[in-house]
Design a protein around this motif. Structure first.
Motif, PDB file in Angstrom:
ATOM      1  N   UNK A  68       0.860  -1.179   0.000  1.00 36.47           N
ATOM      2  CA  UNK A  68       0.000   0.000   0.000  1.00 36.47           C
ATOM      3  C   UNK A  68       0.898   1.232   0.000  1.00 36.47           C
ATOM      4  N   UNK A  69       0.747   2.057  -1.015  1.00 37.00           N
ATOM      5  CA  UNK A  69       1.522   3.293  -1.124  1.00 37.00           C
ATOM      6  C   UNK A  69       0.754   4.418  -0.430  1.00 37.00           C
ATOM      7  N   UNK A  70       1.458   5.151   0.412  1.00 40.37           N
ATOM      8  CA  UNK A  70       0.800   6.123   1.285  1.00 40.37           C
ATOM      9  C   UNK A  70       1.514   7.460   1.219  1.00 40.37           C
ATOM     10  N   UNK A  71       0.745   8.512   1.050  1.00 43.97           N
ATOM     11  CA  UNK A  71       1.244   9.872   1.278  1.00 43.97           C
ATOM     12  C   UNK A  71       0.534  10.387   2.517  1.00 43.97           C
ATOM     13  N   UNK A  72       1.304  10.594   3.590  1.00 44.88           N
ATOM     14  CA  UNK A  72       0.715  10.955   4.880  1.00 44.88           C
ATOM     15  C   UNK A  72       0.155  12.371   4.862  1.00 44.88           C
ATOM     16  N   UNK A  73      -0.888  12.560   5.651  1.00 44.17           N
ATOM     17  CA  UNK A  73      -1.493  13.887   5.804  1.00 44.17           C
ATOM     18  C   UNK A  73      -0.433  14.902   6.222  1.00 44.17           C
ATOM     19  N   UNK A  74      -0.477  16.054   5.626  1.00 45.99           N
ATOM     20  CA  UNK A  74       0.578  17.064   5.814  1.00 45.99           C
ATOM     21  C   UNK A  74       0.820  17.394   7.272  1.00 45.99           C
ATOM     22  N   UNK A  75      -0.271  17.514   8.046  1.00 44.41           N
ATOM     23  CA  UNK A  75      -0.123  17.898   9.445  1.00 44.41           C
ATOM     24  C   UNK A  75      -0.461  16.764  10.412  1.00 44.41           C
ATOM     25  N   UNK A  76      -0.417  15.529   9.901  1.00 40.94           N
ATOM     26  CA  UNK A  76      -0.680  14.395  10.777  1.00 40.94           C
ATOM     27  C   UNK A  76      -2.141  14.147  11.064  1.00 40.94           C
ATOM     28  N   UNK A  77      -3.035  14.663  10.211  1.00 40.64           N
ATOM     29  CA  UNK A  77      -4.464  14.457  10.415  1.00 40.64           C
ATOM     30  C   UNK A  77      -4.874  13.018  10.196  1.00 40.64           C
ATOM     31  N   UNK A  78      -6.086  12.676  10.612  1.00 37.56           N
ATOM     32  CA  UNK A  78      -6.526  11.281  10.599  1.00 37.56           C
ATOM     33  C   UNK A  78      -7.351  10.907   9.377  1.00 37.56           C
ATOM     34  N   UNK A  79      -7.789  11.865   8.576  1.00 37.81           N
ATOM     35  CA  UNK A  79      -8.661  11.549   7.442  1.00 37.81           C
ATOM     36  C   UNK A  79      -7.851  10.986   6.281  1.00 37.81           C
ATOM     37  N   UNK A  80      -8.531  10.200   5.420  1.00 41.12           N
ATOM     38  CA  UNK A  80      -7.815   9.549   4.321  1.00 41.12           C
ATOM     39  C   UNK A  80      -8.678   9.476   3.069  1.00 41.12           C
ATOM     40  N   UNK A 115      -4.531  11.834   4.283  1.00 42.33           N
ATOM     41  CA  UNK A 115      -3.609  10.786   3.859  1.00 42.33           C
ATOM     42  C   UNK A 115      -4.137  10.125   2.587  1.00 42.33           C
ATOM     43  N   UNK A 116      -3.274   9.960   1.598  1.00 43.42           N
ATOM     44  CA  UNK A 116      -3.624   9.230   0.387  1.00 43.42           C
ATOM     45  C   UNK A 116      -3.255   7.762   0.578  1.00 43.42           C
ATOM     46  N   UNK A 117      -4.210   6.879   0.337  1.00 47.88           N
ATOM     47  CA  UNK A 117      -4.020   5.441   0.511  1.00 47.88           C
ATOM     48  C   UNK A 117      -4.210   4.778  -0.849  1.00 47.88           C
ATOM     49  N   UNK A 118      -3.129   4.212  -1.409  1.00 44.36           N
ATOM     50  CA  UNK A 118      -3.156   3.661  -2.768  1.00 44.36           C
ATOM     51  C   UNK A 118      -2.760   2.185  -2.741  1.00 44.36           C
ATOM     52  N   UNK A 119      -3.737   1.281  -2.607  1.00 47.10           N
ATOM     53  CA  UNK A 119      -3.426  -0.161  -2.606  1.00 47.10           C
ATOM     54  C   UNK A 119      -2.874  -0.598  -3.962  1.00 47.10           C
ATOM     55  N   UNK A 120      -1.956  -1.543  -3.941  1.00 51.49           N
ATOM     56  CA  UNK A 120      -1.308  -2.037  -5.149  1.00 51.49           C
ATOM     57  C   UNK A 120      -1.825  -3.442  -5.468  1.00 51.49           C
ATOM     58  N   UNK A 121      -2.135  -3.685  -6.727  1.00 52.68           N
ATOM     59  CA  UNK A 121      -2.611  -4.994  -7.152  1.00 52.68           C
ATOM     60  C   UNK A 121      -4.114  -5.009  -7.350  1.00 52.68           C
TER      61      UNK A 121
END
Length: 344
Positions: free
Chosen positions: A80-92, A124-130
């Motif tokens: 899973x490729x992830x770009x974390x929230x800029x300020x550590x927020x919990x939304x995705x 946070x961007x959540x990008x599953x692979x496959x």
């Protein structure tokens, strides 16, 4: 890579309605084989650090940055490729791939500027692979036409295993949006319809949104054989409740209350179509057919949602083909709606 801490009833009768008949259904049947044509270019993804195992308390979201995680699942470890929230927020925002999803990278991460679009946002961007030909569903059995060694359980992964795992990094199990294109367009709507406590927004770009229309089950069979030689019957038996459950036209009543952004174009060549070789001309011709077919299904769902008085934001441009630059542009258009729904 190390592991982190794992932490229809009334709608079916509407399928016989007038939106299912006429030239639209025939167009879907006639051009459907083209849906299996791939358009993703081969691009090497940037090197990414591997997340260290999480053993401490929850809510330890890294602030900003990009990582690749290996997430345990019933299918085996899933990247899973992830770009974390800029300020550590919990939304995705979950970003699902297309029919020919690769095993090395999610195409959103290299075919588009998605990461740049959201780099200053606290999501946070959540990008599953496959998930090639998976439709991001839980299958009945492993495909018996390509020697698959395990049974796809993508819905379980996206709604249980992955959110439980990400909770260890501070990502909310409930404040999420889901975005899909082409194959994953109906999957995004399905996840929001059946898991509204998890997904507060759904976007579908160029998705086949009327899967039980005449000819579409056969079309899907051909698509899946072309993309990885997968057997559709291993996914769901024809006309079974499981198959009906995958169709936004059928589960449309359950989309009430879900903020949605839905787009498809006519297939007419637009600003990003500049073929400069014989192969590019061939690809563009197929992209024209595919997008026109997606528009027919999108219009059918629009009519169904209007009948049910269920609102959605639509963008149905007069030009545009079935290709990544248009989806990149649609994501930018959908972005304010996504952020608004998440309160981000």
């Amino acid at each position: 890579m190390p592991f982190g801490r794992p932490g229809m009833s009334e709608a079916v009768s509407a399928l016989q309605g007038s939106t299912r008949r006429g030239w639209g259904a025939r167009l879907f049947t006639a051009g459907v084989a083209a849906l299996a044509i791939p358009f993703a270019a081969t691009v090497t993804a940037p090197h990414a650090a591997v997340a260290a195992p999480v053993s401490g308390p929850a809510y330890r979201t890294p602030a900003g940055g990009y990582e690749e995680l290996m997430v345990p699942s019933s299918m085996g470890p899933i990247k899973v490729q992830v770009q974390w929230a800029r300020n550590g927020g919990s939304r995705a925002v979950y970003l699902l791939d297309g029919l020919r999803a690769r095993d090395d990278n999610n195409a959103w991460a290299f075919e588009t500027n998605t990461k740049q679009q959201f780099e200053n946002d606290d999501v946070t961007l959540v990008m599953p692979v496959g998930g090639e030909s998976s439709w991001y569903a839980d299958w009945m059995s492993a495909s018996n036409t390509n020697g698959q060694k395990f049974t796809y359980k993508w819905e379980t992964f996206l709604t249980e295993e992955l959110p439980d795992f990400l909770a260890g990094y501070g990502v909310s199990r409930t404040d999420n949006a889901v975005v899909g294109l082409s194959m994953s367009g109906p999957a995004a709507l399905r996840l929001a319809a059946f898991y509204p406590h998890q997904f507060r927004h759904a976007s579908s770009f160029s998705g086949p949104l009327n899967l039980t229309a005449p000819g579409m089950p056969e079309a899907v069979r051909m698509m899946m054989l072309s993309a990885g030689r997968f057997n559709k019957d291993s996914l769901a038996a024809p006309s079974s409740p499981q198959w009906l459950r995958m169709d936004p036209f059928v589960f449309a009543p359950q989309l009430r209350g879900v903020p949605m952004y839905i787009s498809a174009a006519t297939g007419a060549p637009g600003q990003f179509d500049r073929p400069n070789s014989a192969m590019a001309v061939f690809d563009t011709a197929n992209a024209i057919w595919i997008e026109a077919l997606a528009m027919v299904g999108t219009r059918a769902l629009q009519a169904r949602l209007n009948q049910l008085n269920i609102p959605a934001v639509y963008d149905l441009p007069a030009s545009g083909t079935h290709s990544w630059k248009y989806w990149e542009a649609q994501l930018w258009n959908a972005r304010p709606h996504i952020l608004s729904a998440l309160g981000a």
